[in-house]
Design an enzyme around this catalytic site. Structure first.
Site, PDB file in Angstrom:
ATOM      1  N   ASP A   1     -47.285 -17.398  16.466  1.00 51.14           N
ATOM      2  CA  ASP A   1     -46.382 -16.534  15.954  1.00 51.14           C
ATOM      3  C   ASP A   1     -45.156 -16.442  17.061  1.00 51.14           C
ATOM      4  OD1 ASP A   1     -47.946 -16.044  13.917  1.00 51.14           O
ATOM      5  OD2 ASP A   1     -48.738 -14.439  14.611  1.00 51.14           O
ATOM      6  N   GLU A   2     -44.953 -17.399  17.808  1.00 46.20           N
ATOM      7  CA  GLU A   2     -43.945 -17.285  18.891  1.00 46.20           C
ATOM      8  C   GLU A   2     -42.582 -17.678  18.081  1.00 46.20           C
ATOM      9  OE1 GLU A   2     -46.436 -19.225  18.973  1.00 46.20           O
ATOM     10  OE2 GLU A   2     -47.619 -18.777  20.928  1.00 46.20           O
TER      11      GLU A   2
ATOM     12  N   LYS B   1     -42.302 -20.835  16.307  1.00 45.91           N
ATOM     13  CA  LYS B   1     -42.405 -22.257  15.860  1.00 45.91           C
ATOM     14  C   LYS B   1     -41.545 -22.787  14.692  1.00 45.91           C
ATOM     15  CE  LYS B   1     -46.995 -22.143  16.193  1.00 45.91           C
ATOM     16  NZ  LYS B   1     -47.014 -20.674  16.544  1.00 45.91           N
ATOM     17  N   GLY B   2     -41.819 -22.349  13.708  1.00 43.90           N
ATOM     18  CA  GLY B   2     -41.546 -22.620  12.302  1.00 43.90           C
ATOM     19  C   GLY B   2     -39.716 -22.629  12.353  1.00 43.90           C
TER      20      GLY B   2
ATOM     21  N   ASN C   1     -54.173 -20.701   8.306  1.00 48.69           N
ATOM     22  CA  ASN C   1     -54.333 -19.704   9.076  1.00 48.69           C
ATOM     23  C   ASN C   1     -52.703 -19.628   9.806  1.00 48.69           C
ATOM     24  OD1 ASN C   1     -54.442 -22.016  10.581  1.00 48.69           O
ATOM     25  ND2 ASN C   1     -56.266 -21.359  12.198  1.00 48.69           N
TER      26      ASN C   1
ATOM     27  N   GLY D   1     -48.942 -19.318   9.813  1.00 48.41           N
ATOM     28  CA  GLY D   1     -47.603 -18.821   8.839  1.00 48.41           C
ATOM     29  C   GLY D   1     -46.163 -19.145   9.672  1.00 48.41           C
ATOM     30  N   HIS D   2     -45.749 -20.003   9.261  1.00 48.98           N
ATOM     31  CA  HIS D   2     -44.449 -20.396  10.162  1.00 48.98           C
ATOM     32  C   HIS D   2     -43.088 -19.962   9.294  1.00 48.98           C
ATOM     33  CE1 HIS D   2     -46.625 -23.688  12.444  1.00 48.98           C
ATOM     34  NE2 HIS D   2     -47.245 -22.400  12.568  1.00 48.98           N
TER      35      HIS D   2
ATOM     36  N   ARG E   1     -69.776 -33.756  10.830  1.00 52.09           N
ATOM     37  CA  ARG E   1     -69.781 -34.875  10.338  1.00 52.09           C
ATOM     38  C   ARG E   1     -70.207 -34.723   8.845  1.00 52.09           C
ATOM     39  NH1 ARG E   1     -73.069 -37.672  14.853  1.00 52.09           N
ATOM     40  NH2 ARG E   1     -73.920 -35.686  14.557  1.00 52.09           N
TER      41      ARG E   1
ATOM     42  N   GLN F   1     -50.642 -21.993  15.614  1.00 51.10           N
ATOM     43  CA  GLN F   1     -51.101 -21.143  16.697  1.00 51.10           C
ATOM     44  C   GLN F   1     -50.483 -21.331  18.046  1.00 51.10           C
ATOM     45  OE1 GLN F   1     -53.765 -23.355  14.757  1.00 51.10           O
ATOM     46  NE2 GLN F   1     -53.056 -21.678  13.209  1.00 51.10           N
TER      47      GLN F   1
ATOM     48  N   THR G   1     -58.925 -19.888  17.802  1.00 59.76           N
ATOM     49  CA  THR G   1     -58.998 -20.925  16.554  1.00 59.76           C
ATOM     50  C   THR G   1     -59.972 -21.915  16.634  1.00 59.76           C
ATOM     51  OG1 THR G   1     -57.993 -21.597  14.511  1.00 59.76           O
ATOM     52  CG2 THR G   1     -56.986 -22.034  16.847  1.00 59.76           C
TER      53      THR G   1
ATOM     54  N   ARG H   1     -51.047  -8.363   8.815  1.00 60.69           N
ATOM     55  CA  ARG H   1     -51.607  -7.430   9.688  1.00 60.69           C
ATOM     56  C   ARG H   1     -50.905  -7.166  10.967  1.00 60.69           C
ATOM     57  NH1 ARG H   1     -57.055 -10.698  11.691  1.00 60.69           N
ATOM     58  NH2 ARG H   1     -55.583 -12.112  11.766  1.00 60.69           N
TER      59      ARG H   1
ATOM     60  N   LYS I   1     -36.741 -14.098  20.647  1.00 65.53           N
ATOM     61  CA  LYS I   1     -36.784 -12.698  20.375  1.00 65.53           C
ATOM     62  C   LYS I   1     -36.546 -11.652  21.623  1.00 65.53           C
ATOM     63  CE  LYS I   1     -39.500 -11.448  16.805  1.00 65.53           C
ATOM     64  NZ  LYS I   1     -40.967 -11.285  15.769  1.00 65.53           N
TER      65      LYS I   1
ATOM     66  N   SER J   1     -33.375 -17.733  21.710  1.00 67.22           N
ATOM     67  CA  SER J   1     -33.133 -17.238  20.400  1.00 67.22           C
ATOM     68  C   SER J   1     -32.959 -15.904  20.133  1.00 67.22           C
ATOM     69  CB  SER J   1     -34.593 -17.645  19.510  1.00 67.22           C
ATOM     70  OG  SER J   1     -34.501 -17.036  18.217  1.00 67.22           O
TER      71      SER J   1
HETATM   72  P1  GDP Z   1     -44.434 -19.050  14.146  1.00 67.68           P
HETATM   73  O1  GDP Z   1     -45.872 -18.767  13.811  1.00 67.68           O
HETATM   74  O2  GDP Z   1     -44.639 -19.395  15.470  1.00 67.68           O
HETATM   75  O3  GDP Z   1     -43.590 -19.856  13.411  1.00 67.68           O
HETATM   76  O4  GDP Z   1     -43.940 -17.738  13.981  1.00 67.68           O
HETATM   77  P2  GDP Z   1     -43.841 -16.504  12.944  1.00 67.68           P
HETATM   78  O5  GDP Z   1     -43.208 -17.248  11.659  1.00 67.68           O
HETATM   79  O6  GDP Z   1     -45.511 -16.320  12.760  1.00 67.68           O
HETATM   80  O7  GDP Z   1     -43.451 -15.068  13.382  1.00 67.68           O
HETATM   81  C1  GDP Z   1     -42.234 -15.123  13.989  1.00 67.68           C
HETATM   82  C2  GDP Z   1     -41.488 -13.933  13.502  1.00 67.68           C
HETATM   83  O8  GDP Z   1     -39.958 -13.727  14.288  1.00 67.68           O
HETATM   84  C3  GDP Z   1     -40.720 -14.248  12.250  1.00 67.68           C
HETATM   85  O9  GDP Z   1     -40.796 -13.235  11.414  1.00 67.68           O
HETATM   86  C4  GDP Z   1     -39.439 -14.745  12.585  1.00 67.68           C
HETATM   87  O10 GDP Z   1     -38.410 -14.952  11.243  1.00 67.68           O
HETATM   88  C5  GDP Z   1     -39.184 -14.160  13.569  1.00 67.68           C
HETATM   89  N1  GDP Z   1     -38.064 -14.236  14.890  1.00 67.68           N
HETATM   90  C6  GDP Z   1     -38.054 -15.827  15.065  1.00 67.68           C
HETATM   91  N2  GDP Z   1     -37.347 -15.942  16.118  1.00 67.68           N
HETATM   92  C7  GDP Z   1     -36.727 -14.672  16.279  1.00 67.68           C
HETATM   93  C8  GDP Z   1     -35.918 -14.016  17.332  1.00 67.68           C
HETATM   94  O11 GDP Z   1     -35.303 -14.819  18.228  1.00 67.68           O
HETATM   95  N3  GDP Z   1     -35.500 -12.853  17.310  1.00 67.68           N
HETATM   96  C9  GDP Z   1     -36.085 -12.062  16.202  1.00 67.68           C
HETATM   97  N4  GDP Z   1     -35.709 -10.634  16.198  1.00 67.68           N
HETATM   98  N5  GDP Z   1     -36.889 -12.363  15.330  1.00 67.68           N
HETATM   99  C10 GDP Z   1     -37.388 -13.924  15.375  1.00 67.68           C
HETATM  100  P1  IMO Z   2     -49.327 -19.585  13.758  1.00 68.16           P
HETATM  101  O1  IMO Z   2     -49.014 -21.109  13.380  1.00 68.16           O
HETATM  102  C1  IMO Z   2     -51.338 -15.826  15.253  1.00 68.16           C
HETATM  103  C2  IMO Z   2     -55.793 -16.063  14.974  1.00 68.16           C
HETATM  104  C3  IMO Z   2     -56.341 -15.050  14.241  1.00 68.16           C
HETATM  105  C4  IMO Z   2     -57.690 -14.955  14.919  1.00 68.16           C
HETATM  106  C5  IMO Z   2     -58.022 -16.086  15.621  1.00 68.16           C
HETATM  107  C6  IMO Z   2     -58.908 -17.051  14.625  1.00 68.16           C
HETATM  108  O2  IMO Z   2     -48.617 -18.722  12.671  1.00 68.16           O
HETATM  109  O3  IMO Z   2     -48.821 -19.060  15.167  1.00 68.16           O
HETATM  110  P2  IMO Z   2     -58.746 -18.173  12.346  1.00 68.16           P
HETATM  111  O4  IMO Z   2     -58.006 -18.065  11.038  1.00 68.16           O
HETATM  112  O5  IMO Z   2     -58.271 -19.517  13.112  1.00 68.16           O
HETATM  113  O6  IMO Z   2     -60.366 -18.323  12.185  1.00 68.16           O
HETATM  114  O7  IMO Z   2     -58.403 -16.958  13.293  1.00 68.16           O
HETATM  115  O8  IMO Z   2     -56.738 -16.915  15.551  1.00 68.16           O
HETATM  116  N1  IMO Z   2     -54.710 -16.847  14.595  1.00 68.16           N
HETATM  117  C7  IMO Z   2     -53.428 -16.940  14.451  1.00 68.16           C
HETATM  118  N2  IMO Z   2     -52.685 -15.848  15.225  1.00 68.16           N
HETATM  119  N3  IMO Z   2     -50.730 -17.114  14.575  1.00 68.16           N
HETATM  120  C8  IMO Z   2     -51.572 -18.055  14.116  1.00 68.16           C
HETATM  121  O9  IMO Z   2     -50.894 -19.109  13.735  1.00 68.16           O
HETATM  122  C9  IMO Z   2     -52.809 -17.868  13.911  1.00 68.16           C
HETATM  123  N4  IMO Z   2     -53.911 -18.545  13.423  1.00 68.16           N
HETATM  124  C10 IMO Z   2     -54.795 -17.869  13.705  1.00 68.16           C
HETATM  125  O10 IMO Z   2     -55.418 -13.850  14.190  1.00 68.16           O
HETATM  126  O11 IMO Z   2     -57.373 -13.903  15.878  1.00 68.16           O
HETATM  127 MG    MG Z   3     -47.017 -17.603  12.519  1.00 68.18          MG
END
Ligand code: GDP
Ligand code: IMO
Ligand code: MG
Length: 423
Positions: free
Chosen positions: A13-14, A16-17, A38, A40-41, A143, A224, A239, A303, A331, A412
């Site tokens: 959740d850094e 990436k998307g 799993n 969410g971008h 396998r 991830q 994961t 969550r 962020k 960002s």
């Molecule tokens: P990903 O899984 O790495 O693609 O990241 P997620 O989408 O799960 O979580 C990143 C969250 O932070 C999303 O709600 C984005 O819209 C938001 N986001 C991304 N970059 C920034 C930023 O620079 N500032 C803020 N406030 N939100 C951001």
């Molecule tokens: P993105 O690509 C954050 C975490 C789950 C759990 C562990 C194992 O959006 O960054 P799994 O469903 O793979 O069996 O879960 O990994 N997890 C993530 N946490 N961002 C994700 O993906 C994640 N995908 C899995 O919360 O702790």
């Molecule tokens: Mg995510």
């Protein structure tokens, strides 16, 4: 042409998307190499938010090919829902979205097995997203898996039945309360498989090889983060795939010698969703503010994400494992208004001060050692140039660059595509 990689350096959740979307205009091909729904971008542009789970984050750009690589696991049901959202927005994907025949399929019973396994673990549960990721990768390495290419074979349903029957026996073996109606789940699954089969299946390693020969630019999109890597993450709270740079080689068929830039992406603080150790986790007002201002709720499960200070020991480790060449900091805007900031620069570990990630980072073994920084007050969200950034933030960035010895080339300052500062 070399293949560039973009991957998360923390617990996912850094952002990436967002950055893949920003970068897509520079690439001919975006290729997801591991993970599944799993992930969410989140992408934000034109005032609209889009969340992708399996589909690569280049899908909103015309003229870009999006590959779901062999290292990815696909749930046809979730995939169909993603496609329906694209349909509603009139995003043309029939020609631009292609799927590796070697990607594995998540069956309904994989999801049930995930739930049974987690329930049986009680308090020791992983905190899985329950999307069937672990059981599907287990069948892959065992396998026994069903691959996208199998769906083109006449007898694939026989193979499906045998595997689903085995899964049902395993679910019963767990002896926990998992309610399900397999007939309903299967009806939905087989319907979704039909939709999946309407897309183009490819031998993606060959496709990527040919694209490289033709001088096409390729960006591999990770899911991830490094600390969730099956080998190098905080096992067992990880994961089931290699989220690190090596995962791009096996998840797409790219030789290591073909890798160009490795973009490592991190938040200016740290978050984690699910169970497992998190040395810099905060339980005070600072952590609460990060969660509230940063809107730290999982894009897949909703969550609340746990929040804490930036952990440089862990970040350094992630840079090392991945061979990061450029850093992207996300962020920073969330930290505006903090009177001070802390960065963990070392751990107190069994009486010693260490600066590497040890085998076990459970709270009872580790006490973070912090450096303190002055916070900044200015709102960053409207800024578009490096020169506008406040001095305190520049000091924070300079410290990180010096410690990590890698340039932070993008900062960002908000979720929108446009809120991206190139330094
Ligand atoms: P990903 O899984 O790495 O693609 O990241 P997620 O989408 O799960 O979580 C990143 C969250 O932070 C999303 O709600 C984005 O819209 C938001 N986001 C991304 N970059 C920034 C930023 O620079 N500032 C803020 N406030 N939100 C951001
Ligand atoms: P993105 O690509 C954050 C975490 C789950 C759990 C562990 C194992 O959006 O960054 P799994 O469903 O793979 O069996 O879960 O990994 N997890 C993530 N946490 N961002 C994700 O993906 C994640 N995908 C899995 O919360 O702790
Ligand atoms: Mg995510």
């Amino acid at each position: 042409m070399a293949v560039d990689l973009l991957l998360g350096l923390q617990w996912g959740d850094e952002g990436k998307g967002k950055i893949v979307d920003v970068f897509t205009s520079k690439y001919d091909i975006i290729a997801r190499f591991q993970g599944g729904p799993n992930a969410g971008h989140t992408l934000v542009f034109n005032g609209q938010k889009h969340v992708l789970h399996t589909i690569p984050s280049g899908i909103f750009h015309d003229n870009t090919i999006n590959i779901v690589g062999n290292g990815v696991v696909i749930d046809p049901v979730i995939f169909k829902k993603e496609l329906e959202k694209l349909d509603a927005q009139k995003v043309p994907y029939q020609k631009s979205l292609v799927i590796s025949r070697k990607a594995h399929i998540i069956l309904p019973t994989h999801r049930l097995l995930d739930a049974a396994s987690e329930t049986s673990k009680g308090k020791a549960k992983i905190g899985s997203t329950l999307k069937g990721i672990g059981p599907t990768y287990m069948d892959k390495t065992g396998r026994n898996g069903i691959r996208v290419g199998d769906l083109e074979l006449a007898d694939w349903k026989l193979k499906y039945r045998a595997l689903a029957n085995k899964h049902e026996a395993l679910i019963a073996f767990y002896n926990v309360d998992v309610q399900y109606n397999l007939d309903e789940l299967e009806a939905e699954f087989f319907e979704a498989v039909k939709t999946l089969k309407s897309l183009q299946f490819i031998d993606s390693e060959e496709y990527i090889y040919q694209a490289q020969q033709q001088g096409k630019t390729i960006l591999a999109e990770g899911a991830q983060g490094s600390l969730l890597d099956i080998d190098f993450g905080t096992y067992p709270f990880v994961t089931s795939s290699n989220t690190t740079a090596a995962g791009a080689c096996t998840g797409l068929g790219i030789p290591p010698s073909a890798i160009g830039d490795v973009f490592g992406i991190f938040k200016a603080y740290t978050t984690r969703v699910g169970s497992g150790p998190f040395p810099t986790e905060l339980f005070d007002e600072y952590g609460e503010t990060m969660g509230r201002v940063g809107n730290e709720f999982g894009a897949t499960t909703g969550r609340a994400r746990r929040c804490g200070w930036l952990d440089l020991v862990a970040l350094k480790y992630a840079c090392q494992i991945n061979g990061v060449t450029q850093l992207i900091m996300m962020k920073g805007d969330v930290l505006s208004g903090f009177d001070m900031l802390k960065v963990c620069t070392a751990y107190k570990y069994k009486g010693d001060t260490i600066t590497h990630l040890p085998y076990n980072i459970e709270a009872e073994n580790i006490k973070p050692i912090y450096s303190e920084f002055k916070g900044w007050q200015a709102d960053l969200t409207g800024m578009s140039k490096g020169e506008e950034l406040p001095q305190e933030l520049n000091d924070y960035i300079a410290f990180l660059e010096q410690e990590l010895n890698i340039p932070i080339t993008i900062v960002s300052v908000g979720p929108d595509r446009k809120q991206t500062i190139v330094r």
